[in-house]
Scaffold this motif. Structure first.
Motif, PDB file in Angstrom:
ATOM      1  N   ASP A 138       0.960  -1.296   0.048  1.00 56.24           N
ATOM      2  CA  ASP A 138      -0.051  -0.140   0.151  1.00 56.24           C
ATOM      3  C   ASP A 138       1.137   1.137  -0.046  1.00 56.24           C
ATOM      4  OD1 ASP A 138      -1.510   2.181   0.764  1.00 56.24           O
ATOM      5  OD2 ASP A 138      -2.389   1.176   2.521  1.00 56.24           O
ATOM      6  N   ALA A 139       1.104   1.950  -1.413  1.00 54.85           N
ATOM      7  CA  ALA A 139       1.837   2.976  -1.401  1.00 54.85           C
ATOM      8  C   ALA A 139       1.820   4.081  -0.357  1.00 54.85           C
ATOM      9  CB  ALA A 139       2.377   3.145  -2.751  1.00 54.85           C
ATOM     10  N   ALA A 140       0.697   4.429  -0.227  1.00 58.26           N
ATOM     11  CA  ALA A 140       0.234   5.502   0.518  1.00 58.26           C
ATOM     12  C   ALA A 140       0.693   5.435   1.801  1.00 58.26           C
ATOM     13  CB  ALA A 140      -1.332   5.993   0.637  1.00 58.26           C
ATOM     14  N   ASN A 141       0.808   4.078   2.492  1.00 58.13           N
ATOM     15  CA  ASN A 141       1.286   4.271   3.864  1.00 58.13           C
ATOM     16  C   ASN A 141       2.445   3.674   4.165  1.00 58.13           C
ATOM     17  OD1 ASN A 141      -1.670   4.983   4.972  1.00 58.13           O
ATOM     18  ND2 ASN A 141      -2.212   3.063   4.117  1.00 58.13           N
ATOM     19  N   PRO A 144       8.093   1.552  -8.681  1.00 57.33           N
ATOM     20  CA  PRO A 144       7.260   1.599  -7.518  1.00 57.33           C
ATOM     21  C   PRO A 144       7.140   2.926  -6.891  1.00 57.33           C
ATOM     22  CG  PRO A 144       8.777  -0.379  -7.261  1.00 57.33           C
ATOM     23  CD  PRO A 144       9.199   0.490  -8.726  1.00 57.33           C
ATOM     24  N   LEU A 145       5.846   3.361  -6.483  1.00 58.55           N
ATOM     25  CA  LEU A 145       5.427   4.723  -6.004  1.00 58.55           C
ATOM     26  C   LEU A 145       6.045   4.381  -4.627  1.00 58.55           C
ATOM     27  CD1 LEU A 145       2.093   5.772  -7.360  1.00 58.55           C
ATOM     28  CD2 LEU A 145       4.273   7.057  -7.508  1.00 58.55           C
ATOM     29  N   PHE A 146       5.834   3.277  -3.962  1.00 53.41           N
ATOM     30  CA  PHE A 146       6.363   3.275  -2.550  1.00 53.41           C
ATOM     31  C   PHE A 146       7.736   3.654  -2.366  1.00 53.41           C
ATOM     32  CE2 PHE A 146       8.524  -0.645  -2.379  1.00 53.41           C
ATOM     33  CZ  PHE A 146       7.923  -1.250  -3.456  1.00 53.41           C
ATOM     34  N   LEU A 158       9.266   5.823  -5.012  1.00 50.26           N
ATOM     35  CA  LEU A 158       9.510   7.143  -5.440  1.00 50.26           C
ATOM     36  C   LEU A 158       9.114   8.290  -4.482  1.00 50.26           C
ATOM     37  CD1 LEU A 158       8.137   7.010  -9.111  1.00 50.26           C
ATOM     38  CD2 LEU A 158      10.532   7.609  -8.247  1.00 50.26           C
ATOM     39  N   ASN A 159       8.173   7.940  -3.868  1.00 49.19           N
ATOM     40  CA  ASN A 159       7.435   9.005  -2.889  1.00 49.19           C
ATOM     41  C   ASN A 159       8.180   9.294  -1.699  1.00 49.19           C
ATOM     42  OD1 ASN A 159       5.707   9.893  -4.834  1.00 49.19           O
ATOM     43  ND2 ASN A 159       4.081   9.868  -3.589  1.00 49.19           N
ATOM     44  N   HIS A 160       9.314   8.845  -1.578  1.00 46.60           N
ATOM     45  CA  HIS A 160      10.296   8.971  -0.256  1.00 46.60           C
ATOM     46  C   HIS A 160      11.630   9.371  -0.664  1.00 46.60           C
ATOM     47  CE1 HIS A 160       6.683   7.713   1.843  1.00 46.60           C
ATOM     48  NE2 HIS A 160       6.809   6.663   1.030  1.00 46.60           N
TER      49      HIS A 160
HETATM   50  C1  LIG Z   1       3.399  10.620  -4.435  1.00 48.39           C
HETATM   51  O1  LIG Z   1       3.673  11.748  -4.965  1.00 48.39           O
HETATM   52  C2  LIG Z   1       2.849  12.482  -5.665  1.00 48.39           C
HETATM   53  C3  LIG Z   1       3.667  14.020  -5.856  1.00 48.39           C
HETATM   54  O2  LIG Z   1       4.310  14.279  -4.727  1.00 48.39           O
HETATM   55  C4  LIG Z   1       1.403  12.580  -5.078  1.00 48.39           C
HETATM   56  O3  LIG Z   1       0.682  13.124  -6.109  1.00 48.39           O
HETATM   57  C5  LIG Z   1       0.922  11.243  -5.060  1.00 48.39           C
HETATM   58  O4  LIG Z   1      -0.232  11.113  -4.344  1.00 48.39           O
HETATM   59  C6  LIG Z   1       1.918  10.321  -4.233  1.00 48.39           C
HETATM   60  N1  LIG Z   1       1.407   8.950  -4.012  1.00 48.39           N
HETATM   61  C7  LIG Z   1       1.301   8.369  -3.084  1.00 48.39           C
HETATM   62  C8  LIG Z   1       0.792   6.971  -3.415  1.00 48.39           C
HETATM   63  O5  LIG Z   1       1.642   8.687  -2.100  1.00 48.39           O
END
Ligand SMILES: *[C@@H]1O[C@H](CO)[C@@H](O)[C@H](O)[C@H]1NC(C)=O
Ligand SMILES: *[C@@H]1O[C@H](CO)[C@@H](O)[C@H](O)[C@H]1NC(C)=O
Ligand SMILES: *[C@@H]1O[C@H](CO)[C@@H](O)[C@H](O)[C@H]1NC(C)=O
Ligand SMILES: *[C@@H]1O[C@H](CO)[C@@H](O)[C@H](O)[C@H]1NC(C)=O
Ligand SMILES: *[C@@H]1O[C@H](CO)[C@@H](O)[C@H](O)[C@H]1NC(C)=O
Ligand SMILES: *[C@@H]1O[C@H](CO)[C@@H](O)[C@H](O)[C@H]1NC(C)=O
Ligand SMILES: *[C@@H]1O[C@H](CO)[C@@H](O)[C@H](O)[C@H]1NC(C)=O
Ligand SMILES: *[C@@H]1O[C@H](CO)[C@@H](O)[C@H](O)[C@H]1NC(C)=O
Length: 409
Positions: free
Chosen positions: A156-159, A181-183, A185-187
């Motif tokens: 769950d990438a968001a968490n 993977p976003l999990f 990328l977003n960190h």
């Molecule tokens: C990842 O980051 C982007 C931009 O910073 C954001 O729009 C997106 O919702 C994030 N995705 C997740 C899965 O956290």
């Protein structure tokens, strides 16, 4: 002594063995035994019993002073069963769990994240399924997450938030899908040194901003996925890379010139993609490069003499491309060469002076097959006494075949 008395004595001695030993089994030992009972095959855990103190059990390492279980290390032991019956909350001091190379199945239980002191977790090479629990990354001291070779899917990438302590993330050989993977990328993983995503089903572009995500990477293995597009020039900003594997993807374009900025690059594998263009001269500035694999692409043009400056090379595979011209004589400087393959380029090779390679005294593989080399084989070539695999076939070589070469192992 009467026989009765002797019997009684024996009985109490036996009782003591049982009770005295049993008294050594604390809550941790009991929890381990409960887990053992749920396993379908625990043959390798025969020492896990009330008769032995927990700290003497196979695969258990305790802290000398506190007596608590520090490490659980049971690998290649044919353990079969699940991990979700393992009572993680009982272990307040567990730092290492290595259960790799077993037959564990089911999901990775989320309550594994209760193991606050855990620094190393290897569950690799089992049959674990389901999403990688995002809770794993909440382990505050985790340094190694080795979950490779299971059938795990995207977390769950968001968490998925990451402990800055994480150094090695090994997720190769799973079922990760989608884009990079976003999990990840977003960190920002400042401490991350090794990222292995080999053999998943990832696609799309290789991100431009890897240097922002993991500026201190030493290993980046994205091989055997379905990534497409070019190698971003910004990869060269990962200045600490030692290993870069992008093999077996669908990548196109050329090798970015900037790659030579990665001074310490030792191992570069770009094989089995659709790369084209020439092999850039600047690559020769990678003075510590030991392994170079560019095979099965569409590289063309001449092999530049500057590449002979790659004097640390032990393996060079340029086979199955469209290279032409000659082999530079400067290659004789690569005296640590073990495995050299330029086969199947079709138009590679004019007059070859094989004796130029007599310097390569450790070479085991020498393959120039299926090209257009001419010339004869000078007996000096025989000085490569280590050769095991020599393929000169499908060329235009002439003259006598030196008898020494018939004695190859
Ligand atoms: C990842 O980051 C982007 C931009 O910073 C954001 O729009 C997106 O919702 C994030 N995705 C997740 C899965 O956290
Ligand atoms: C159970 O484990 C033992 C060794 O730990 C192994 O020799 C045996 O083959 C395993 N049995 C099965 C059915 O997998
Ligand atoms: C851990 O979680 C699993 C499910 O994920 C559950 O079945 C198990 O009872 C939990 N164990 C403990 C000790 O809380
Ligand atoms: C996971 O993330 C989503 C979206 O940010 C959020 O709504 C949800 O509460 C989170 N779940 C947990 C268990 O943290
Ligand atoms: C690679 O790209 C080609 C064309 O761009 C496409 O036809 C092919 O399906 C791709 N292969 C993979 C494994 O993605
Ligand atoms: C690299 O090789 C070329 C030709 O083989 C040579 O002229 C040049 O000086 C070399 N450069 C270095 C830095 O060794
Ligand atoms: C053998 O290697 C050395 C060291 O790199 C080099 O100076 C020399 O020219 C080479 N000899 C031949 C015959 O190529
Ligand atoms: C020689 O190389 C060409 C092109 O790379 C290839 O098509 C052919 O099958 C090769 N021949 C052999 C015998 O491997």
């Amino acid at each position: 002594m009467t026989p009765q008395f002797r019997k009684l004595l024996f009985f109490s001695a036996t009782l003591c063995v049982l009770l005295c030993a049993a008294s050594e089994i604390g809550p941790e030992g009991e929890a381990l035994l409960r887990w053992k009972d749920t396993l379908l095959n625990s043959t390798s855990l025969s020492s896990w019993s009330l008769a032995n103190p927990t700290c003497s059990w196979f695969g258990i390492v305790c802290d000398e002073h506190t007596g608590y279980v520090n490490d659980l290390y049971v690998t290649r032991a044919s353990l079969s069963g699940t991990v979700d019956t393992f009572s993680f909350p009982m272990f307040r001091h567990l730092e290492t769990i290595d259960l790799s190379f077993n037959n564990l199945f089911g999901a990775i239980p989320t309550n594994i994240s209760l193991l606050v002191p855990l620094t190393i977790l290897y569950l690799s090479s089992n049959d674990l399924v389901g999403a990688i629990p995002y809770q794993l990354t909440k382990l505050p001291k985790i340094t190694v997450l080795g979950l490779q070779y299971n059938q795990l899917t995207n977390p769950d990438a968001a968490n998925f938030s990451v402990s800055p302590s994480l150094q090695n993330l090994f997720l190769s050989g799973n079922k990760l899908t989608g884009t990079f993977p976003l999990f990840i990328l977003n960190h920002t993983f400042v401490g991350l040194q090794k990222l292995h995503l080999y053999r998943n089903a990832l696609s799309g572009l290789i991100p431009e901003n890897l240097q922002d995500i993991a500026p201190n990477l030493l290993h980046l293995d994205l091989s055997s996925n379905m990534f497409s597009g070019h190698i971003p020039r910004s990869v060269s900003k990962l200045t600490k890379l030692y290993l870069l594997y992008l093999a077996e993807n669908n990548l196109t374009g050329g090798i970015p010139m900037e790659l030579h900025n990665i001074n310490g690059l030792g191992d570069l594998d770009l094989s089995r993609n659709m790369f084209s263009g020439g092999i850039p001269k600047d690559l020769s500035e990678l003075v510590v490069l030991q392994d170079l694999d560019l095979s099965w692409n569409m590289f063309s043009g001449e092999i530049l003499k500057e590449l002979g400056n790659l004097t640390a090379l032990g393996t060079m595979d340029l086979s199955w491309n469209m290279l032409s011209g000659d082999l530079p004589r400067s290659f004789s400087r690569m005296q640590y060469m073990l495995s050299f393959d330029v086969a199947n380029n079709l138009h590679l090779g004019r007059n070859i002076l094989l004796e130029e390679f007599s310097n390569w005294t450790d070479a085991m593989l020498f393959n120039i097959a299926n090209n257009t080399f001419t010339g004869s084989i000078n007996p000096d070539f025989c000085q490569i006494s280590s050769l095991e695999d020599l393929d000169l076939s499908d060329n235009l070589l002439s003259g006598l075949f030196p008898s020494c070469l018939w004695n190859l192992d």
